[in-house]
Design a protein around this motif. Structure first.
Motif, PDB file in Angstrom:
ATOM      1  N   LEU A 197      -5.342  29.372  55.667  1.00 52.35           N
ATOM      2  CA  LEU A 197      -6.731  28.963  55.883  1.00 52.35           C
ATOM      3  C   LEU A 197      -7.299  28.142  54.735  1.00 52.35           C
ATOM      4  CD1 LEU A 197      -8.428  32.069  57.539  1.00 52.35           C
ATOM      5  CD2 LEU A 197      -7.538  30.008  58.622  1.00 52.35           C
ATOM      6  N   PHE A 198      -6.939  28.518  53.505  1.00 51.00           N
ATOM      7  CA  PHE A 198      -7.570  27.904  52.340  1.00 51.00           C
ATOM      8  C   PHE A 198      -6.595  27.146  51.443  1.00 51.00           C
ATOM      9  CE2 PHE A 198      -9.804  31.960  53.307  1.00 51.00           C
ATOM     10  CZ  PHE A 198     -10.971  31.411  53.832  1.00 51.00           C
ATOM     11  N   GLY A 199      -5.295  27.194  51.763  1.00 47.20           N
ATOM     12  CA  GLY A 199      -4.305  26.498  50.939  1.00 47.20           C
ATOM     13  C   GLY A 199      -4.143  27.103  49.567  1.00 47.20           C
ATOM     14  N   ARG A 200      -4.467  28.394  49.460  1.00 48.36           N
ATOM     15  CA  ARG A 200      -4.401  29.069  48.155  1.00 48.36           C
ATOM     16  C   ARG A 200      -3.193  29.980  48.075  1.00 48.36           C
ATOM     17  NH1 ARG A 200      -9.799  32.238  47.538  1.00 48.36           N
ATOM     18  NH2 ARG A 200      -8.663  33.006  45.692  1.00 48.36           N
ATOM     19  N   VAL A 201      -2.532  29.985  46.903  1.00 45.69           N
ATOM     20  CA  VAL A 201      -1.451  30.922  46.628  1.00 45.69           C
ATOM     21  C   VAL A 201      -1.704  31.545  45.270  1.00 45.69           C
ATOM     22  CG1 VAL A 201       0.237  29.658  48.016  1.00 45.69           C
ATOM     23  CG2 VAL A 201       0.005  29.133  45.580  1.00 45.69           C
ATOM     24  N   LEU A 207       3.890  25.945  44.772  1.00 50.60           N
ATOM     25  CA  LEU A 207       4.631  25.443  45.921  1.00 50.60           C
ATOM     26  C   LEU A 207       4.966  23.974  45.683  1.00 50.60           C
ATOM     27  CD1 LEU A 207       2.703  27.036  48.929  1.00 50.60           C
ATOM     28  CD2 LEU A 207       4.878  27.758  47.936  1.00 50.60           C
ATOM     29  N   VAL A 208       6.216  23.599  45.918  1.00 49.20           N
ATOM     30  CA  VAL A 208       6.664  22.225  45.731  1.00 49.20           C
ATOM     31  C   VAL A 208       7.333  21.749  47.016  1.00 49.20           C
ATOM     32  CG1 VAL A 208       6.940  22.536  43.237  1.00 49.20           C
ATOM     33  CG2 VAL A 208       8.887  22.945  44.747  1.00 49.20           C
ATOM     34  N   ASN A 209       7.680  20.448  47.048  1.00 51.69           N
ATOM     35  CA  ASN A 209       8.308  19.864  48.237  1.00 51.69           C
ATOM     36  C   ASN A 209       7.500  20.157  49.503  1.00 51.69           C
ATOM     37  OD1 ASN A 209      10.548  18.597  47.035  1.00 51.69           O
ATOM     38  ND2 ASN A 209      11.656  20.535  46.925  1.00 51.69           N
ATOM     39  N   ASP A 210       6.181  19.863  49.400  1.00 52.74           N
ATOM     40  CA  ASP A 210       5.279  20.059  50.546  1.00 52.74           C
ATOM     41  C   ASP A 210       5.299  21.492  51.063  1.00 52.74           C
ATOM     42  OD1 ASP A 210       4.486  17.345  50.557  1.00 52.74           O
ATOM     43  OD2 ASP A 210       6.286  16.807  51.694  1.00 52.74           O
ATOM     44  N   VAL A 215       8.322  27.851  43.077  1.00 48.64           N
ATOM     45  CA  VAL A 215       8.837  27.980  41.717  1.00 48.64           C
ATOM     46  C   VAL A 215       7.836  28.768  40.882  1.00 48.64           C
ATOM     47  CG1 VAL A 215      10.091  25.793  41.904  1.00 48.64           C
ATOM     48  CG2 VAL A 215       7.789  25.813  40.887  1.00 48.64           C
ATOM     49  N   PHE A 216       8.284  29.231  39.738  1.00 48.54           N
ATOM     50  CA  PHE A 216       7.422  29.952  38.809  1.00 48.54           C
ATOM     51  C   PHE A 216       6.430  28.965  38.197  1.00 48.54           C
ATOM     52  CE2 PHE A 216       7.187  32.630  34.723  1.00 48.54           C
ATOM     53  CZ  PHE A 216       6.254  33.486  35.292  1.00 48.54           C
ATOM     54  N   TYR A 217       5.191  29.400  37.985  1.00 52.23           N
ATOM     55  CA  TYR A 217       4.151  28.476  37.523  1.00 52.23           C
ATOM     56  C   TYR A 217       4.482  27.847  36.177  1.00 52.23           C
ATOM     57  CZ  TYR A 217       2.141  31.345  33.775  1.00 52.23           C
ATOM     58  OH  TYR A 217       1.946  32.027  32.606  1.00 52.23           O
ATOM     59  N   MET A 218       5.251  28.564  35.340  1.00 53.65           N
ATOM     60  CA  MET A 218       5.603  28.022  34.030  1.00 53.65           C
ATOM     61  C   MET A 218       6.470  26.763  34.139  1.00 53.65           C
ATOM     62  SD  MET A 218       6.419  31.205  31.481  1.00 53.65           S
ATOM     63  CE  MET A 218       5.110  32.255  30.843  1.00 53.65           C
ATOM     64  N   LEU A 271      15.067  21.225  42.356  1.00 53.78           N
ATOM     65  CA  LEU A 271      14.567  20.998  43.713  1.00 53.78           C
ATOM     66  C   LEU A 271      13.535  19.882  43.818  1.00 53.78           C
ATOM     67  CD1 LEU A 271      14.300  24.662  45.067  1.00 53.78           C
ATOM     68  CD2 LEU A 271      16.193  23.049  45.219  1.00 53.78           C
ATOM     69  N   GLN A 272      12.765  19.630  42.756  1.00 48.40           N
ATOM     70  CA  GLN A 272      11.818  18.512  42.792  1.00 48.40           C
ATOM     71  C   GLN A 272      11.555  17.985  41.375  1.00 48.40           C
ATOM     72  OE1 GLN A 272       7.959  19.103  44.661  1.00 48.40           O
ATOM     73  NE2 GLN A 272       7.625  16.905  44.875  1.00 48.40           N
ATOM     74  N   PRO A 273      12.532  17.296  40.790  1.00 50.57           N
ATOM     75  CA  PRO A 273      12.349  16.771  39.432  1.00 50.57           C
ATOM     76  C   PRO A 273      11.292  15.676  39.345  1.00 50.57           C
ATOM     77  CG  PRO A 273      14.404  15.968  40.400  1.00 50.57           C
ATOM     78  CD  PRO A 273      13.878  17.018  41.321  1.00 50.57           C
TER      79      PRO A 273
END
Length: 341
Positions: A197-201, A207-210, A215-218, A271-273
């Motif tokens: 609903l809000f696009g929040r995690v 979240l990467v690659n759409d 991945v870890f936030y660090m 996965l997303q350099p």
């Protein structure tokens, strides 16, 4: 009703006791009354997103290659982090006679057995490598015997204070009451609703690659030096290599015959350099003209493997990724052994 009241009272007292006592909390864990949540991945545990609930399975199918004929026993020492902890790898994964592991946060008091061929592997995940090599190696301590020491336990009075500390009690109760399948399902409903609903995690993951990978936030947060996209000046790379070389010479002075390095890529680096401006930390360290030790490079291999290299709901590798790393490490070990008189 009277019996029910006593039952509720007794259960409440038991729950309170577990919340107050680290000993009882540990016992409950030993009895498998609670789960740690990591069985579905550390990233799932942080995010609770149902799409990333990925059961972790032990990697038990690996067989190390045979070792070349050698007159001395081979002893492998690893200074490592969670990628080489005992739940993931052990002596059975290497063509060696003896094996010692110590975490970067602990200390290895050491007296090297000179009748063995002693090999030291420095293993670190990319996100923490810069922090570790801001200085030279501090984990190894020359001593009259070999043993691992951890950070000292706090004094008794502090332990007593901690037992009744509201934060510790809250954390133990949260773990005891809400680390179970029913609680996981409720957390999933909430996390999925916020995401859809809000696009929040949860702020501890990215979240990467759409949104296909987590991945870890660090790995992505450039506020600190853990991110794959935090700029690293050439002078910092020079300092890292200088500290590695000094550490290698120190290890050799203790009796190690060989020292080598393995930097495990951050998940996002594979996965997303192109998530940001990739700092190419691993490549720049490995290809530095002054680096004196062999390296284990898996970045290109993992990029070819793509999502098969890392678990969907975890920041660690799959069994396939782990086996690839072990093959490269063991090839290097056998090469060292073959070259040693």
């Amino acid at each position: 009703m009277k019996v029910l009241k006593y039952v509720v009272l007794i259960v409440g007292c038991l729950i309170w006791a577990v919340g107050q006592s680290q000993y009882l909390f540990a016992k409950v864990g030993e009895w498998n009354w609670i789960k740690d949540g990591y069985q579905y991945g550390d990233l799932y545990r942080l995010s609770n997103l149902s799409d990333f609930r990925d059961p972790r399975l032990p990697c038990k199918d690996y067989t190390p290659p045979a070792r070349p004929a050698h007159s001395k026993k081979v002893h492998l020492y690893i200074i490592g982090d969670s990628f080489t902890e005992k739940q993931r790898v052990g002596i059975e994964d290497f063509p060696v006679d003896n094996y010692t592991y110590v975490h970067w946060a602990d200390f290895l008091h050491i007296k090297v057995d000179t009748t063995e061929t002693n090999i030291l592997l420095l293993e670190s995940v990319e996100r923490h490598f810069r922090q570790k090599m801001m200085d030279t190696l501090r984990v190894l301590i020359p001593d009259t015997a070999t043993f691992v020491s951890v950070v000292d336990q706090p004094p008794f009075m502090r332990q007593l204070d901690n037992a009744f500390n509201g934060t510790f009690t809250r954390d133990r109760l949260e773990f005891f009451l809400f680390q179970n399948e029913l609680a996981f399902k409720v957390k999933e409903w909430k996390a999925d609703l916020q995401h859809n609903l809000f696009g929040r995690v949860d702020e501890s993951v990215t979240l990467v690659n759409d949104g296909q990978d987590m991945v870890f936030y660090m790995d992505t947060d450039t506020a600190g030096i853990t991110s794959s996209f935090k700029e690293a000046a050439d002078s910092e790379i020079d300092t890292i290599v200088k500290n590695l070389n000094i550490s290698e010479q120190f290890a050799r002075s203790l009796g190690f015959k060989h020292v080598f390095l393995s930097i495990i890529p951050n998940k996002v680096s594979v996965l997303q350099p192109d998530y940001g401006v990739y700092n190419r930390l691993i490549e720049r360290v490995y290809n530095h003209p002054e680096l004196k030790m062999p390296t284990i490079d898996i970045l290109a291999d993992f990029r070819k493997m793509g999502r098969r290299s890392y678990l969907k709901g975890d920041s660690h590798w799959t069994c396939e990724g782990q086996y690839l790393w072990l093959n490269k490490v063991n090839t290097e070990i056998n090469s060292m052994v073959a070259a040693t008189p």
